[in-house]
Design a protein around this motif. Structure first.
Motif: not given
Lengths: 343, 343
Positions: A265-267, B251-257, B260-265
């Motif tokens: 999560y802290n990627y 990591l623009i996909s995460a900036y507006n989250a 918590p955003v997971p790292g890549p599966y």
């Protein structure tokens, strides 16, 4: 043709979740005979490693998976019983990636399939499944080539009481680093600090990991040798330093998963702290093997590296013994003694 | 003391999810006067960048976040209106990290806080917010220093029609690579292929991304220049090659989250394929700036690099304009024209 039987453990099903003993099938076959260029090897020690779990699965991996019905793949130490290859002679001690069986035919070409051990042996034979084998070399190249620790830096290693982790920490001490190990019992913590000289050790099962890491790493973390991934990686990333290096050696927390496992999560800390993550597999370092053996051998002689070894007796106990890799219930290197060492 | 007003946009709240215009507050202040060693800079162009979203948040980041109540930070091109620093004189054109305002005081020490542009200008002034500014240099060092593409390799870039991505792809073409862009509209795909010379472009919104990547990258992916993270990274990892490099730029996909955003599966592919992920921030490369400017300037002159620029008129429109960075509704570089260029 040699008389006698060749006991084998073959993969009979891909594990779902934890490995079960029933994922292996016991078979008896005749002992095979080497063809021209081939060698017959008798297995003495069978190394049990987390990467076995990868080979048992059909996940994306770094070698072909073991096929259902095939003899389980394993790193072994053995003795040449019969040779039709000019590079090996009867009685040579060898290490290689062969299988969970009494006897195997090896091709005897160069590379990791078979390597001759030094004669006379400079140390106990078991050393070559441990600190002078794949695990020691994994620790050596992962830490030094990828981690590139500098004097005074802080190195954290997970699965720190494992075969690789315990060597990583001791090499980092030799290189002048502050070393913190993460492991799963107070007893293993004591071993790391009192016997192996780690500066601190954290039992991740009994503490708030982020706080414990912050306390053990007052100057942050410069190198994180990752054997496990998952929530421990996330906790480490909260204290990761600018331009830190993460040798990615294993992801044991994910090997038994039955659902897709997310990355950390802290990627985003990799970006913010300009961290380098580098996956590696020890097989890539075969051409540089002697560098590691030379240094590790010297450190062993000087008593600067210690290791623990748990020897399980009998090939038939391998399917049960391998579970210890995943339940945290062992220290150092786990091997199965399959047959007697040459006298 | 100079008469007139200094219009400012200050951060008034940390965005939750998408940026809202109400996260900024309009203020008018007197134009400040430089003290000894300082410079008064009039803003001409204000660069809008995804990293602005990071500074607006209090996430773990690479610089201090903009505090609530502070003038919003931004990369600008401006002109020295008054100098009490011997290294700058009135009329010098400069670039630097100043703010969303008409006028700013800069300290004039070396480093990224202020850089003098060449005189006479070799190209339009706007070039220095684009290919010869932070964005061009980000593309240059990220791709070449970290990605290290080799002739014949396949380079994939996400946010490919963006200010950085569009330059990354063109540099990779210059270096002899197969280049595949991932972007969010058919119109941008056409632009990448027909105008900028990409080998292929994928509209991730209308295809099965894994299949499309497999088709566009028959030899797998050697370098992935990552601007977005998230599910696009996961799809790329399914085709990543052994020893691939992933410059992690954004990591623009995460900036507006808001969760918590997971790292890549597919994080485990980093291990299996021995991939290197390296986060970087362009500010680390300031000492090597001239390398990039020299090459990029030459490529621009030779017509080997093209760029698109969208100019929004008026400081007051910046809070609305920045939304375009996140809804995919622009090509190339987005800038706000705050005042007139010197004649």
């Amino acid at each position: 043709m040699r008389t006698g039987i060749n006991r084998q453990l073959r993969l009979t099903s891909r594990p779902v979740g934890d490995i079960k003993e029933s994922d292996f099938e016991y078979r008896e076959e005749p002992i095979p005979s080497p063809q021209e260029g081939e060698i017959l090897v008798r297995t003495i020690y069978l190394s049990l490693d987390p990467t076995n779990r990868i080979w048992m699965s059909d996940m994306e991996q770094y070698m072909p998976p073991v096929e259902i019905g095939e003899v389980m793949r394993g790193a072994i130490i053995g003795v040449v019983e019969e040779s039709k290859n000019q590079n090996f002679k009867q009685g040579d001690l060898v290490s290689g990636l062969l299988g969970w069986q009494d006897y195997a035919i090896a091709e005897g070409n160069s590379g990791f399939s078979l390597m001759r051990l030094p004669a006379p042996l400079p140390c106990p034979l078991t050393t070559f499944v441990g600190p002078l084998g794949f695990t020691g070399c994994t620790a050596y190249f992962g830490l030094l080539d990828i981690g590139q620790p500098k004097v005074g830096e802080t190195v954290v290693v997970s699965a720190a009481a494992g075969a690789v982790g315990s060597i990583v920490g001791q090499i980092a001490k030799i290189k002048g680093c502050r070393v913190v190990g993460i492991t799963g019992s107070d007893e293993k913590c004591r071993w790391l600090v009192e016997e192996l000289g780690f500066d601190a050790a954290i039992n991740y099962k009994t503490v708030d990991l982020e706080s414990a890491i912050a306390q053990a790493c007052p100057d942050g973390i410069d190198v994180y040798f990752d054997n496990v991934g998952g929530s421990i990686l996330d906790a480490v990333l909260t204290k990761i330093n600018l331009h830190a290096r993460i040798p990615l050696c294993g992801l044991i927390s994910a090997y038994n998963a039955t659902e897709p496992v997310p990355g950390p999560y802290n990627y985003s800390h990799l970006l913010m702290k300009r961290v380098r993550v580098q996956g590696f597999i020890i097989l890539d370092y075969i051409p540089r093997w002697s560098e590691a053996i030379s240094d590790l051998g010297q450190w062993l002689n000087q008593g600067k590296i210690k290791y623990a070894l748990e020897v399980v007796e009998g090939l038939g106990n391998a399917p049960k013994a391998i579970l210890k890799l995943f339940n945290g219930n062992k220290k150092g290197k786990l091997v199965v003694k399959v047959s007697e060492e040459p006298s």
